[in-house]
Design a protein around this motif. Structure first.
Motif, mmCIF file in Angstrom:
data_model
loop_
_atom_site.group_PDB
_atom_site.id
_atom_site.type_symbol
_atom_site.label_atom_id
_atom_site.label_comp_id
_atom_site.label_asym_id
_atom_site.label_seq_id
_atom_site.Cartn_x
_atom_site.Cartn_y
_atom_site.Cartn_z
ATOM 1 N N ARG A 51 34.487 3.507 -34.483
ATOM 2 C CA ARG A 51 34.547 2.063 -34.383
ATOM 3 C C ARG A 51 34.183 1.379 -35.700
ATOM 4 O O ARG A 51 33.344 1.854 -36.461
ATOM 5 C CB ARG A 51 33.618 1.564 -33.275
ATOM 6 N N GLY A 52 34.814 0.218 -35.925
ATOM 7 C CA GLY A 52 34.424 -0.663 -37.009
ATOM 8 C C GLY A 52 34.360 -0.012 -38.367
ATOM 9 O O GLY A 52 35.238 0.757 -38.777
ATOM 10 N N LYS A 53 33.272 -0.295 -39.092
ATOM 11 C CA LYS A 53 33.098 0.173 -40.460
ATOM 12 C C LYS A 53 33.048 1.690 -40.547
ATOM 13 O O LYS A 53 33.443 2.277 -41.557
ATOM 14 C CB LYS A 53 31.821 -0.440 -41.043
ATOM 15 N N THR A 73 24.198 2.432 -37.915
ATOM 16 C CA THR A 73 24.986 3.652 -37.706
ATOM 17 C C THR A 73 25.478 3.792 -36.271
ATOM 18 O O THR A 73 26.048 4.818 -35.904
ATOM 19 C CB THR A 73 24.144 4.897 -38.067
ATOM 20 N N ALA A 74 25.284 2.766 -35.454
ATOM 21 C CA ALA A 74 25.656 2.851 -34.040
ATOM 22 C C ALA A 74 27.151 3.082 -33.844
ATOM 23 O O ALA A 74 27.578 3.631 -32.824
ATOM 24 C CB ALA A 74 25.217 1.575 -33.311
ATOM 25 N N CYS A 75 27.958 2.691 -34.842
ATOM 26 C CA CYS A 75 29.410 2.845 -34.683
ATOM 27 C C CYS A 75 29.853 4.303 -34.767
ATOM 28 O O CYS A 75 31.018 4.607 -34.494
ATOM 29 C CB CYS A 75 30.158 2.006 -35.713
ATOM 30 N N PRO A 116 29.867 1.518 -25.779
ATOM 31 C CA PRO A 116 28.684 0.921 -26.413
ATOM 32 C C PRO A 116 27.451 0.877 -25.513
ATOM 33 O O PRO A 116 26.320 1.044 -25.998
ATOM 34 C CB PRO A 116 29.169 -0.488 -26.784
ATOM 35 N N ALA A 117 27.651 0.671 -24.230
ATOM 36 C CA ALA A 117 26.512 0.584 -23.318
ATOM 37 C C ALA A 117 25.764 1.913 -23.200
ATOM 38 O O ALA A 117 24.588 1.935 -22.815
ATOM 39 C CB ALA A 117 26.977 0.126 -21.934
ATOM 40 N N SER A 139 34.006 15.575 -32.418
ATOM 41 C CA SER A 139 35.098 15.956 -31.522
ATOM 42 C C SER A 139 36.373 15.153 -31.779
ATOM 43 O O SER A 139 37.478 15.663 -31.610
ATOM 44 C CB SER A 139 34.655 15.795 -30.059
ATOM 45 N N ALA A 140 36.228 13.886 -32.192
ATOM 46 C CA ALA A 140 37.412 13.071 -32.462
ATOM 47 C C ALA A 140 38.235 13.640 -33.607
ATOM 48 O O ALA A 140 39.448 13.433 -33.683
ATOM 49 C CB ALA A 140 36.988 11.635 -32.789
ATOM 50 N N CYS A 141 37.587 14.365 -34.499
ATOM 51 C CA CYS A 141 38.256 14.972 -35.656
ATOM 52 C C CYS A 141 38.763 16.374 -35.345
ATOM 53 O O CYS A 141 39.591 16.910 -36.086
ATOM 54 C CB CYS A 141 37.289 15.016 -36.841
ATOM 55 N N LYS A 142 38.294 16.974 -34.256
ATOM 56 C CA LYS A 142 38.614 18.365 -33.935
ATOM 57 C C LYS A 142 39.370 18.472 -32.614
ATOM 58 O O LYS A 142 39.059 19.294 -31.761
ATOM 59 C CB LYS A 142 37.320 19.198 -33.887
ATOM 60 N N TYR A 143 40.357 17.600 -32.456
ATOM 61 C CA TYR A 143 41.269 17.652 -31.307
ATOM 62 C C TYR A 143 40.548 17.525 -29.966
ATOM 63 O O TYR A 143 41.028 17.991 -28.944
ATOM 64 C CB TYR A 143 42.084 18.949 -31.328
#
Length: 488
Positions: free
Chosen positions: A252-254, A321-323, A329-330, A343-347
């Protein structure tokens, strides 16, 4: 020089030379800053033929990839957890000589260049502690991923998975050689099952290995677009896009922004910045290192930047660093500090990244297992840069790959598993400036001062010559005038 000249003519020539030296000194001292800046720009701007280009197109600094494997010594005791903790012993290093080449170059009209990166690894037996035929025991990554990806499957689908796991004889751990687990990979029928059962998972390989299909690949690392520095040397190497976009779309975001450099080409900074940022395609994200100290390599002074505990935080200690948290978010933060959910980078695989041996991570990660011995000297992630030229002096890029072992309801093999982060391997990419390249850096550093020193020298000589000429002329004149005339 002028043997036939009269004394007067010789004096005039000497006086003229002294005045000329002073004029040259003034002109050189005035124009040199601009001239030296232009010469330095020609060396450091990224363009065909420049020094920086030659050092970037195929990295001249000897680079090495050191890989340490974690051998699980008591996998059969996992059912007794937490009475008996999983115990790991470090194996290695297994050292590979590494070469980086830039290929498929496209020069853009906006002072950027787009390229792909080819990395080549060759095993160095002499520097390694062990053989590629060594056997390592650790989690069966394939069966773990099958279970994880199908954790929300229907009861019928899970029954099929259980039958296949029983038929295949799979267990939650395996023994494989180093060459299989790293670059060669190995076949597994579960990979085909994974592709069949889960259409949302696009597994781009037919064999599993941590570095399979990467050696000599022109495309694995993605496509990079960086600034050439034609407009300003403060932009040299700054990344503007990765895979054609300025945002990864994974965070997310930055946190998802494509920022920093690829780590081998740095902008001119003129002074030590508080931090620098590297974009690591291996984890699809940027890593911001903090300035800590000055270092000297081959008599070249530089600034040392290190990875601190903020890099692998997801909002627990540092709200900004929450992003990095991929949960809604909750529900963030969802991971204890010191471990990053990659995991988002590793399929979508439950892969987590940390510093080696969970250095700077929450104590609970080390308490859950045995064999971790974090050490700042050995496990710190850092880079040293000469700020005035952007030349990297010393690099130790160190990360650990971990898998998330957890109970998965409906998959018999994993129903009663503990919820722990299991270390698989850690690696160091290291490179240190050679003495030849250090000499190049010294020449670039002395260039802005060289003309000033020369102008001071010429001016000093000119002034001394003028002074001597004036002294001798006055003395000659005084000797020719009678003493009585001087008193009048």
């Amino acid at each position: 020089m002028c043997s036939s000249c009269s004394d007067f003519q010789k004096k005039m020539v000497s006086f003229g030379c002294s005045v000329l030296l002073i004029l040259i000194a003034i002109i050189l001292g005035t124009l040199w800053p601009t001239m030296s800046s232009q010469m330095l720009h020609e060396k450091l701007v990224l363009k065909n033929g420049s020094v920086n280009y030659q050092n970037w197109i195929k990295t001249p600094i000897p680079m090495f990839l050191e890989i340490y494997m974690f051998n699980w010594t008591n996998p059969n005791e996992l059912h007794r957890y937490p009475e008996v903790k999983p115990h790991f012993e470090e194996m290695g290093p297994y050292v590979f000589q590494e070469v980086h080449e830039r290929v498929g170059l496209v020069w853009n009209n906006n002072d950027t260049i787009t390229f792909n990166q080819r990395r080549t690894w060759r095993f160095d037996r002499d520097l390694s502690k062990g053989s590629l035929n060594d056997t390592v025991t650790n989690l069966n990554v394939i069966s773990l991923n099958v279970a994880y990806f199908e954790r929300n499957a229907t009861t019928l689908e899970k029954m099929v998975i259980n039958k296949v796991l029983d038929w295949d004889g799979s267990v939650f751990w395996y023994n494989k050689t180093i060459r299989e687990i790293l670059f060669e990979g190995f076949d597994d029928t579960l990979l085909d099952l994974l592709k069949t059962l889960n259409n949302t998972v696009k597994v781009p390989f037919d064999k599993f290995g941590w570095f399979v299909n990467r050696n000599l690949s022109d495309t694995y690392d993605g496509t990079f677009t960086i600034q050439t520095g034609a407009d300003s040397l403060e932009n040299v190497g700054v990344l503007t896009q990765w895979n054609g976009a300025n945002h990864t779309g994974m965070y997310r975001g930055k946190c998802g922004e494509v920022r920093g450099t690829t780590g081998e080409l740095w902008p001119v900074m003129h002074s030590n910045k508080t931090n620098v940022t590297i974009f690591a395609s291996d984890v699809c994200r940027s890593l911001t290192l903090q300035y800590i100290d000055e270092v000297t390599i081959h008599n070249v002074e530089g600034a040392k930047y290190v990875g601190d505990d903020q890099i692998f935080d997801n909002g627990v200690k540092y709200p900004e660093t929450a992003c990095w948290c991929n949960s809604p978010p909750a529900k963030c933060p969802d991971v204890k500090p010191g471990v990053f959910n990659a995991s988002a980078c590793k399929y979508g695989s439950p892969t987590f990244v940390s510093y080696p041996h969970f250095y700077l991570a929450d104590q609970s990660y080390r308490d859950a297992i045995d064999g971790m011995t974090p050490n700042k000297t050995k496990h710190e992630f850092y880079i040293a840069i000469e700020p005035h030229t952007g030349i990297p002096l010393d690099v130790r890029a160190q990360l650990q790959i971990n898998m998330h072992l957890q109970p998965i309801k409906g998959i018999k093999m994993y129903e009663n598993m503990p919820d722990i982060i299991v270390p698989m391997l850690w690696f160091t990419q290291r490179a240190t400036l050679t003495e030849d390249l250090a000499n190049q850096a010294k020449m670039a550093l002395v260039l802005p001062k060289l003309g000033i020193y020369i102008s001071i020298f010429l001016g000093t000589v000119g002034i001394l010559m003028t002074g001597i000429f004036a002294f001798l002329t006055i003395r000659k004149w005084s000797e020719q005038v009678p003493y009585e005339e001087l008193l009048r």
